[in-house]
Scaffold this motif. Structure first.
Motif, mmCIF file in Angstrom:
data_model
loop_
_atom_site.group_PDB
_atom_site.id
_atom_site.type_symbol
_atom_site.label_atom_id
_atom_site.label_comp_id
_atom_site.label_asym_id
_atom_site.label_seq_id
_atom_site.Cartn_x
_atom_site.Cartn_y
_atom_site.Cartn_z
ATOM 1 N N ILE A 97 4.735 3.953 -1.849
ATOM 2 C CA ILE A 97 3.855 5.163 -1.656
ATOM 3 C C ILE A 97 2.436 5.002 -1.332
ATOM 4 O O ILE A 97 1.758 5.749 -0.546
ATOM 5 C CB ILE A 97 3.743 6.041 -3.132
ATOM 6 N N PRO A 98 1.919 3.793 -1.951
ATOM 7 C CA PRO A 98 0.335 3.678 -1.468
ATOM 8 C C PRO A 98 0.225 3.458 0.088
ATOM 9 O O PRO A 98 -0.809 3.612 0.721
ATOM 10 C CB PRO A 98 0.030 2.431 -2.191
ATOM 11 N N LEU A 99 1.336 2.821 0.670
ATOM 12 C CA LEU A 99 1.345 2.501 2.050
ATOM 13 C C LEU A 99 1.455 3.737 2.877
ATOM 14 O O LEU A 99 0.743 4.027 3.606
ATOM 15 C CB LEU A 99 2.431 1.519 2.531
ATOM 16 N N ALA A 100 2.105 4.572 2.532
ATOM 17 C CA ALA A 100 2.417 5.994 2.934
ATOM 18 C C ALA A 100 1.252 6.850 2.908
ATOM 19 O O ALA A 100 0.548 7.440 3.830
ATOM 20 C CB ALA A 100 3.660 6.814 2.337
ATOM 21 N N VAL A 101 0.353 6.646 1.790
ATOM 22 C CA VAL A 101 -0.926 7.358 1.576
ATOM 23 C C VAL A 101 -2.201 6.821 2.333
ATOM 24 O O VAL A 101 -2.817 7.428 3.018
ATOM 25 C CB VAL A 101 -1.311 7.185 -0.153
ATOM 26 N N LYS A 102 -1.908 5.305 2.564
ATOM 27 C CA LYS A 102 -2.882 5.003 3.404
ATOM 28 C C LYS A 102 -2.796 5.376 4.964
ATOM 29 O O LYS A 102 -3.615 5.694 5.680
ATOM 30 C CB LYS A 102 -2.750 3.424 3.582
ATOM 31 N N CYS A 103 -1.280 5.244 5.473
ATOM 32 C CA CYS A 103 -1.272 5.800 6.818
ATOM 33 C C CYS A 103 -1.662 7.409 6.947
ATOM 34 O O CYS A 103 -2.173 7.499 8.127
ATOM 35 C CB CYS A 103 0.400 5.823 6.903
ATOM 36 N N ILE A 104 -1.391 8.230 6.303
ATOM 37 C CA ILE A 104 -1.641 9.519 6.110
ATOM 38 C C ILE A 104 -3.204 9.574 6.432
ATOM 39 O O ILE A 104 -3.965 10.400 7.314
ATOM 40 C CB ILE A 104 -1.129 10.540 5.263
ATOM 41 N N LYS A 105 -3.884 8.882 5.582
ATOM 42 C CA LYS A 105 -5.414 8.918 5.558
ATOM 43 C C LYS A 105 -5.977 8.343 6.629
ATOM 44 O O LYS A 105 -6.905 8.696 6.847
ATOM 45 C CB LYS A 105 -5.682 8.091 4.214
ATOM 46 N N MET A 106 -5.237 7.502 7.260
ATOM 47 C CA MET A 106 -5.794 6.853 8.623
ATOM 48 C C MET A 106 -5.530 8.101 9.702
ATOM 49 O O MET A 106 -5.819 7.672 10.811
ATOM 50 C CB MET A 106 -5.231 5.568 8.860
ATOM 51 N N GLY A 107 -4.827 8.844 9.608
ATOM 52 C CA GLY A 107 -4.475 10.025 10.560
ATOM 53 C C GLY A 107 -3.320 10.017 11.031
ATOM 54 O O GLY A 107 -2.966 10.871 12.031
ATOM 55 N N ALA A 108 -2.162 9.477 10.330
ATOM 56 C CA ALA A 108 -0.668 9.398 10.898
ATOM 57 C C ALA A 108 -0.254 10.901 10.741
ATOM 58 O O ALA A 108 -0.522 11.685 9.714
ATOM 59 C CB ALA A 108 0.077 8.507 10.185
ATOM 60 N N PHE A 109 0.430 11.523 11.658
ATOM 61 C CA PHE A 109 1.072 12.715 11.620
ATOM 62 C C PHE A 109 2.171 12.848 10.593
ATOM 63 O O PHE A 109 2.377 13.751 9.821
ATOM 64 C CB PHE A 109 1.698 12.988 12.895
ATOM 65 N N GLU A 110 3.015 11.625 10.466
ATOM 66 C CA GLU A 110 4.040 11.566 9.628
ATOM 67 C C GLU A 110 4.461 10.342 9.265
ATOM 68 O O GLU A 110 3.978 9.400 9.798
ATOM 69 C CB GLU A 110 5.321 12.381 10.335
ATOM 70 N N TYR A 111 5.202 10.094 8.141
ATOM 71 C CA TYR A 111 5.575 8.784 7.731
ATOM 72 C C TYR A 111 7.190 8.929 7.349
ATOM 73 O O TYR A 111 7.343 9.560 6.429
ATOM 74 C CB TYR A 111 4.841 8.331 6.313
ATOM 75 N N LEU A 112 7.805 7.980 8.169
ATOM 76 C CA LEU A 112 9.183 7.956 7.941
ATOM 77 C C LEU A 112 9.563 6.626 7.646
ATOM 78 O O LEU A 112 8.924 5.446 8.159
ATOM 79 C CB LEU A 112 9.706 8.365 9.263
ATOM 80 N N THR A 113 10.661 6.456 6.713
ATOM 81 C CA THR A 113 11.252 5.243 6.211
ATOM 82 C C THR A 113 12.374 4.916 6.951
ATOM 83 O O THR A 113 13.424 5.667 7.151
ATOM 84 C CB THR A 113 11.296 4.972 4.779
ATOM 85 N N LYS A 114 12.845 3.584 7.344
ATOM 86 C CA LYS A 114 14.102 3.301 8.000
ATOM 87 C C LYS A 114 15.034 3.034 7.017
ATOM 88 O O LYS A 114 14.828 2.879 5.644
ATOM 89 C CB LYS A 114 13.952 2.050 8.632
ATOM 90 N N PRO A 115 16.676 3.607 7.044
ATOM 91 C CA PRO A 115 17.054 4.131 8.642
ATOM 92 C C PRO A 115 16.573 5.509 8.604
ATOM 93 O O PRO A 115 16.609 6.430 7.466
ATOM 94 C CB PRO A 115 18.377 3.929 8.362
ATOM 95 N N VAL A 116 16.197 6.029 9.766
ATOM 96 C CA VAL A 116 15.710 7.354 9.718
ATOM 97 C C VAL A 116 17.008 8.280 10.498
ATOM 98 O O VAL A 116 17.758 7.940 11.191
ATOM 99 C CB VAL A 116 14.380 7.314 10.935
ATOM 100 N N SER A 117 17.006 9.308 9.908
ATOM 101 C CA SER A 117 18.156 10.570 10.242
ATOM 102 C C SER A 117 17.239 10.993 11.590
ATOM 103 O O SER A 117 16.521 11.348 11.952
ATOM 104 C CB SER A 117 18.138 11.615 9.225
ATOM 105 N N ILE A 118 18.541 10.913 12.623
ATOM 106 C CA ILE A 118 17.968 11.352 14.118
ATOM 107 C C ILE A 118 17.541 13.011 14.037
ATOM 108 O O ILE A 118 16.654 13.177 14.631
ATOM 109 C CB ILE A 118 19.119 11.041 14.894
#
Length: 472
Positions: free
Chosen positions: A97-118
């Motif tokens: 979760i901290p990694l996802a939060v950091k990505c969003i704070k840096m401006g990421a539009f969305e955070y997806l984890t593998k394997p991703v549903s198409i």
């Protein structure tokens, strides 16, 4: 991954950049992105991702975090620092979760984890692309509004003047020194003021200096200032032009007419960004940007040792060429109407207009004095008019002729007309050779000295059978 089979169509394929160090992941995602109707582009590390984003416009980025050379965070930081606005969808195997939060704070539009549903990826891509399109529209509108505000005093819709405004918009956000080239009366100072007003120095001073009016005796005092008692008549401290422009812009107008003795002093000020007042022993750091302008041919001035080559290259970090009025035919009527309305309003006159014949005369004339001459001609016509419609225009007599009345009076013919010493093509060929010599065989610099594009220079080299210069 599973794909629903819904293919997205559109008039133009959107570019999707997929940055992942895992080759299998890249290929799988690329396959489904292509089936969705998008154009996939692949990058195996952060540096390749940045390079591809710079080389071609990307509409969205699918970004892995753990990559060699530069990781996902490095890529997002680079984009932010360099103004690259691409919606970023982080696709990673980490569920922290901290990694996802950091990505969003840096401006990421969305955070997806593998394997991703198409299906999930398809929805997120659609939303990101819609967001990208909206951002582009907003950016375009903001740019248009900013352009209208900054160039509100520059009238014209021709391709030539719009292209010049576009170049000015690009350089104004930097701190590069700008050399404005153009004939007398084209509006060089207006462009200099607009560049200053659109820069980060807009809240600082804009100091305009007429270089042709500065004598060698007063140069040190006027440019760099003096202290009380420095010389006879120095009854008070004086702040020079460069210090007056601290945290702002100094505009060196008619720089081509600057005295050669002064050029060395100005060069040092540009190199060091330091000045020393007359009568002081210590130097003072000054923060300024230089915009200069000239209607002179620098290639000839440098060739004849009238202008320092090293100073020229300091000044022309970004050359900006203002087109003459004869190359802005579609703007002549707009400008004339503006000057006519302006004159009528300032003098409390009823609305005035041009006849079709008068407008035709305006379009046929070459306007050697450019916008300044056009304004003078319109004002004279308004003064000497009969009624509210202007039928006849008179330009100032240039070399004994009335240029705007060329249809009514044919030039006198002499029995043996004098032949020119050189043809126009000979002059052009000679100018290219001199500029080539000044630039020491560098074709990019040669084109800049001549005020033309590199492609135009190549065409002229072929035209004048100077192809050997391409090989240096």
């Amino acid at each position: 991954m599973r794909y629903s089979g819904v293919k997205i169509t559109g008039t133009k394929k959107c570019n999707v950049l997929i940055a992942d160090d895992d080759e299998t992941s890249r290929r799988v995602v690329s396959h489904f992105v292509s089936k969705m109707g998008y154009q996939p582009h692949l990058a195996s590390d952060g540096e390749e991702c940045i390079r591809k984003a710079q080389e071609q416009e990307m509409n969205v980025l699918l970004l892995d975090i753990s990559m060699p050379k530069k990781n996902g965070f490095d890529v997002m930081s680079y984009f932010k620092e360099n103004g690259i606005t691409i919606p970023v969808i982080v696709v990673t195997s980490s569920h922290e979760i901290p990694l996802a939060v950091k990505c969003i704070k840096m401006g990421a539009f969305e955070y997806l984890t593998k394997p991703v549903s198409i299906e999930r990826l398809e929805i997120v891509l659609r939303n990101a692309l819609a967001e990208s399109q909206l951002q582009n529209e907003v950016f375009k509108l903001q740019k248009e509004l900013k352009s209208k505000e900054l160039f509100q005093n520059i009238i014209g819709k021709s391709h030539a003047i719009r292209d010049t405004m576009e170049q000015a918009m690009k350089v104004m956000e930097t701190d590069l020194n700008v050399l404005i080239l153009g004939e007398s009366g084209t509006g060089k100072e207006m462009f200099a003021q607009s560049i200053h007003n659109g820069s980060k120095r807009k809240n600082g001073p804009f100091v305009s200096v007429n270089c042709a009016a500065i004598s060698s005796d007063l140069a040190d005092s006027l440019l760099f200032g003096h202290v009380k008692g420095a010389f006879t008549g120095a009854n008070n401290d004086h702040t020079g032009f460069f210090e007056q422009a601290h945290r702002g812009t100094i505009f060196l107008d008619e720089i081509g007419d600057m005295n050669s003795d002064i050029q060395a002093k100005v060069l040092r000020a540009l190199q060091e960004h330091k000045i020393r007042k007359v009568g002081e022993k210590t130097e003072k750091s000054v923060d300024f940007r230089v915009i200069s302008a000239t209607n002179r041919d620098f290639s000839l001035a440098i060739m004849n040792n009238l202008f320092r080559e090293d100073l020229y290259y300091r000044l022309e970090e970004f050359p900006l060429c203002i087109p003459p009025l004869r190359d802005r035919e579609s703007d002549i009527g707009l400008l004339a109407k503006h000057f006519l309305d302006e004159f009528a309003s300032a003098n409390n006159l009823e609305p005035l207009q041009f006849s079709e014949e008068a407008l035709s005369d305006l379009m046929d004339y070459q306007w050697p004095g450019n916008i300044r001459e056009l304004k003078n001609a319109v004002q004279r016509a308004a003064v000497t008019r009969k009624g509210t419609t202007i039928d006849i225009l008179q330009a100032p007599r240039i070399h004994g002729k009335n240029p705007l009345q060329h249809q009514q009076q044919q030039p006198e013919q002499t029995e043996v007309p004098p032949a020119p010493a050189l043809s126009l093509e000979d002059h052009e060929r000679e100018a290219i050779m001199k500029a080539y010599g000044v630039s020491r065989g560098n074709l990019t610099r040669t084109a800049k000295v001549l005020g033309i594009g590199r492609a135009t220079l190549y065409r002229k080299l072929d035209k004048f059978k100077l192809q050997h210069l391409k090989n240096g």
